[in-house]
Design an enzyme around this catalytic site. Structure first.
Site, PDB file in Angstrom:
ATOM      1  N   PRO A 127       0.763  -1.258   0.000  1.00 34.68           N
ATOM      2  CA  PRO A 127       0.000   0.000   0.000  1.00 34.68           C
ATOM      3  C   PRO A 127       0.790   1.303   0.000  1.00 34.68           C
ATOM      4  O   PRO A 127       0.703   2.111   0.917  1.00 34.68           O
ATOM      5  CB  PRO A 127      -0.832  -0.128   1.273  1.00 34.68           C
ATOM      6  CG  PRO A 127       0.031  -0.914   2.198  1.00 34.68           C
ATOM      7  CD  PRO A 127       0.725  -1.915   1.310  1.00 34.68           C
ATOM      8  N   CYS A 128       1.523   1.554  -1.073  1.00 32.58           N
ATOM      9  CA  CYS A 128       2.243   2.818  -1.181  1.00 32.58           C
ATOM     10  C   CYS A 128       1.277   4.000  -1.276  1.00 32.58           C
ATOM     11  O   CYS A 128       1.654   5.134  -0.972  1.00 32.58           O
ATOM     12  CB  CYS A 128       3.212   2.802  -2.354  1.00 32.58           C
ATOM     13  SG  CYS A 128       2.481   2.354  -3.912  1.00 32.58           S
TER      14      CYS A 128
END
Length: 166
Positions: A127-128
């Site tokens: 989850p950047c």
């Protein structure tokens, strides 16, 4: 390398990996630095059927943690930052400085951490999109800020009507 293409609200996801069920990359259309189908790649939709189901459940708001086996290629530094990304819970955000601290790095490593986040080969799964600027601004996203807003809205971090913090 095996791959498939799967529809999503972000566009066609290019899902690839070295063997069935193992993901090395997930790329959205036009993603900066994203994977491209290589001449020796072989399309195998069945190889990533479980991952496709996970994406469908995530985009339907029914899945908060992906279970797919991951095998991204990266330097030890990038692997360290990516491992810290995995610890950012669904529906929450961290700043680049907080991510550096979680990775056991100096707060001065923010630029290097940003580079590693930007090179994340597993869009959505790793989850950047949950990493934001120190001011709370939605800074940078290899897939584009509109997609980052979409993902954070889906996760309840932003309100849909104005894409501002909830």
């Amino acid at each position: 390398m095996l791959y498939t293409v799967h529809p999503s609200p972000l566009g066609e996801l290019l899902i690839a990996g070295p063997r069935p069920g193992t993901l090395a990359s997930v790329t959205v259309p036009g993603q900066k630095g994203g994977a491209r189908v290589g001449p020796d790649w072989r399309r195998d939709d069945a190889a990533f059927a479980a991952a496709a189901e996970e994406f469908d459940a995530y985009f339907a708001g029914e899945l908060t943690v992906f279970e797919a086996e991951l095998a991204p290629a990266g330097t030890p530094f990038r692997q360290r930052v990516w491992a810290a990304l995995d610890g950012i819970a669904y529906g929450s955000t961290l700043t680049y400085g907080e991510l550096a601290a979680r990775a056991g790095l100096s707060p001065r490593a923010v630029r290097a951490v940003g580079g590693a986040v930007g090179a994340n080969p597993l869009s959505v799964i790793r989850p950047c999109h949950r990493v934001i600027g120190a001011s709370g601004a939605l800074t940078g996203y290899a897939g584009g800020l509109d997609r980052k807003r979409h993902l954070l809205t889906l996760e309840g971090v932003l309100r849909a009507e104005s894409a501002v913090p909830a």
